[in-house]
Design a protein around this motif. Structure first.
Motif, PDB file in Angstrom:
ATOM      1  N   HIS A  52      26.529  26.985 -30.284  1.00 40.33           N
ATOM      2  CA  HIS A  52      25.812  27.150 -31.539  1.00 40.33           C
ATOM      3  C   HIS A  52      26.687  26.720 -32.717  1.00 40.33           C
ATOM      4  O   HIS A  52      26.188  26.084 -33.670  1.00 40.33           O
ATOM      5  CB  HIS A  52      25.361  28.602 -31.719  1.00 40.33           C
ATOM      6  CG  HIS A  52      24.255  28.980 -30.769  1.00 40.33           C
ATOM      7  ND1 HIS A  52      22.986  28.466 -30.856  1.00 40.33           N
ATOM      8  CD2 HIS A  52      24.243  29.811 -29.697  1.00 40.33           C
ATOM      9  CE1 HIS A  52      22.222  28.958 -29.913  1.00 40.33           C
ATOM     10  NE2 HIS A  52      22.985  29.786 -29.179  1.00 40.33           N
ATOM     11  N   ALA A  53      27.968  27.008 -32.694  1.00 39.18           N
ATOM     12  CA  ALA A  53      28.855  26.601 -33.785  1.00 39.18           C
ATOM     13  C   ALA A  53      28.992  25.080 -33.825  1.00 39.18           C
ATOM     14  O   ALA A  53      29.020  24.473 -34.897  1.00 39.18           O
ATOM     15  CB  ALA A  53      30.222  27.243 -33.592  1.00 39.18           C
ATOM     16  N   LYS A  54      29.058  24.444 -32.667  1.00 39.58           N
ATOM     17  CA  LYS A  54      29.200  22.990 -32.613  1.00 39.58           C
ATOM     18  C   LYS A  54      27.941  22.278 -33.077  1.00 39.58           C
ATOM     19  O   LYS A  54      27.987  21.225 -33.679  1.00 39.58           O
ATOM     20  CB  LYS A  54      29.529  22.576 -31.176  1.00 39.58           C
ATOM     21  CG  LYS A  54      29.762  21.091 -30.981  1.00 39.58           C
ATOM     22  CD  LYS A  54      30.112  20.782 -29.549  1.00 39.58           C
ATOM     23  CE  LYS A  54      30.264  19.296 -29.337  1.00 39.58           C
ATOM     24  NZ  LYS A  54      30.562  18.987 -27.957  1.00 39.58           N
ATOM     25  N   HIS A  55      26.785  22.841 -32.830  1.00 45.12           N
ATOM     26  CA  HIS A  55      25.518  22.208 -33.161  1.00 45.12           C
ATOM     27  C   HIS A  55      24.903  22.743 -34.459  1.00 45.12           C
ATOM     28  O   HIS A  55      23.692  22.717 -34.629  1.00 45.12           O
ATOM     29  CB  HIS A  55      24.536  22.353 -31.985  1.00 45.12           C
ATOM     30  CG  HIS A  55      24.951  21.558 -30.789  1.00 45.12           C
ATOM     31  ND1 HIS A  55      25.783  22.071 -29.830  1.00 45.12           N
ATOM     32  CD2 HIS A  55      24.675  20.288 -30.415  1.00 45.12           C
ATOM     33  CE1 HIS A  55      25.996  21.165 -28.898  1.00 45.12           C
ATOM     34  NE2 HIS A  55      25.340  20.066 -29.238  1.00 45.12           N
ATOM     35  N   GLY A  56      25.693  23.245 -35.327  1.00 48.43           N
ATOM     36  CA  GLY A  56      25.221  23.642 -36.652  1.00 48.43           C
ATOM     37  C   GLY A  56      24.481  24.941 -36.695  1.00 48.43           C
ATOM     38  O   GLY A  56      23.713  25.195 -37.630  1.00 48.43           O
ATOM     39  N   GLY A  57      24.636  25.770 -35.718  1.00 49.55           N
ATOM     40  CA  GLY A  57      24.011  27.095 -35.767  1.00 49.55           C
ATOM     41  C   GLY A  57      22.528  27.074 -35.494  1.00 49.55           C
ATOM     42  O   GLY A  57      21.844  28.059 -35.726  1.00 49.55           O
ATOM     43  N   ALA A  58      21.996  25.956 -34.996  1.00 51.17           N
ATOM     44  CA  ALA A  58      20.562  25.885 -34.698  1.00 51.17           C
ATOM     45  C   ALA A  58      20.231  26.850 -33.577  1.00 51.17           C
ATOM     46  O   ALA A  58      20.801  26.783 -32.490  1.00 51.17           O
ATOM     47  CB  ALA A  58      20.180  24.471 -34.294  1.00 51.17           C
ATOM     48  N   GLY A  59      19.333  27.760 -33.836  1.00 49.84           N
ATOM     49  CA  GLY A  59      18.921  28.730 -32.821  1.00 49.84           C
ATOM     50  C   GLY A  59      19.990  29.751 -32.527  1.00 49.84           C
ATOM     51  O   GLY A  59      20.086  30.234 -31.421  1.00 49.84           O
ATOM     52  N   ALA A  60      20.785  30.068 -33.539  1.00 47.91           N
ATOM     53  CA  ALA A  60      21.888  31.021 -33.328  1.00 47.91           C
ATOM     54  C   ALA A  60      21.337  32.405 -32.999  1.00 47.91           C
ATOM     55  O   ALA A  60      20.273  32.805 -33.467  1.00 47.91           O
ATOM     56  CB  ALA A  60      22.759  31.093 -34.565  1.00 47.91           C
ATOM     57  N   ARG A  61      22.076  33.115 -32.200  1.00 48.81           N
ATOM     58  CA  ARG A  61      21.683  34.485 -31.861  1.00 48.81           C
ATOM     59  C   ARG A  61      21.913  35.382 -33.059  1.00 48.81           C
ATOM     60  O   ARG A  61      22.822  35.216 -33.822  1.00 48.81           O
ATOM     61  CB  ARG A  61      22.526  34.987 -30.685  1.00 48.81           C
ATOM     62  CG  ARG A  61      22.303  34.225 -29.429  1.00 48.81           C
ATOM     63  CD  ARG A  61      23.173  34.802 -28.339  1.00 48.81           C
ATOM     64  NE  ARG A  61      23.089  33.943 -27.154  1.00 48.81           N
ATOM     65  CZ  ARG A  61      23.846  34.080 -26.111  1.00 48.81           C
ATOM     66  NH1 ARG A  61      24.749  35.024 -26.077  1.00 48.81           N
ATOM     67  NH2 ARG A  61      23.728  33.274 -25.087  1.00 48.81           N
ATOM     68  N   ARG A  62      21.082  36.379 -33.151  1.00 42.85           N
ATOM     69  CA  ARG A  62      21.222  37.321 -34.277  1.00 42.85           C
ATOM     70  C   ARG A  62      21.534  38.691 -33.786  1.00 42.85           C
ATOM     71  O   ARG A  62      21.258  39.147 -32.798  1.00 42.85           O
ATOM     72  CB  ARG A  62      19.938  37.366 -35.079  1.00 42.85           C
ATOM     73  CG  ARG A  62      19.683  36.014 -35.701  1.00 42.85           C
ATOM     74  CD  ARG A  62      18.337  36.007 -36.359  1.00 42.85           C
ATOM     75  NE  ARG A  62      18.043  34.628 -36.661  1.00 42.85           N
ATOM     76  CZ  ARG A  62      17.652  34.233 -37.809  1.00 42.85           C
ATOM     77  NH1 ARG A  62      17.453  35.057 -38.797  1.00 42.85           N
ATOM     78  NH2 ARG A  62      17.402  32.972 -38.027  1.00 42.85           N
TER      79      ARG A  62
END
Length: 67
Positions: free
Chosen positions: A57-67
């Motif tokens: 998620h950090a590498k791909h810009g946080g797209a769909g990051a867990r909350r």
């Protein structure tokens, strides 16, 4: 005077011992398989991936990051 000749036939004894050996061999093979199945260290469910982790998620810009 000649000594009496005694004819010994070990065929039935040999067959019996062969049967006993074969049964013990079969039983030992079954027991060994059971022990190996319980002692197997490989557990695929322990390595099951549940999806992308925080590094992804950090590498791909946080797209769909867990909350």
């Amino acid at each position: 005077m000649a000594a009496p000749t005694i004819a010994l036939d070990f065929t039935p004894l040999a067959r019996t011992l062969t049967r006993v050996r074969d049964r013990w061999t079969g039983l030992s093979v079954l027991c060994l398989r059971g022990v190996r199945a319980f002692a197997d260290p490989y557990r695929p469910e322990a390595h099951y991936m549940r999806g992308p982790g925080p590094k992804w998620h950090a590498k791909h810009g946080g797209a769909g990051a867990r909350r």
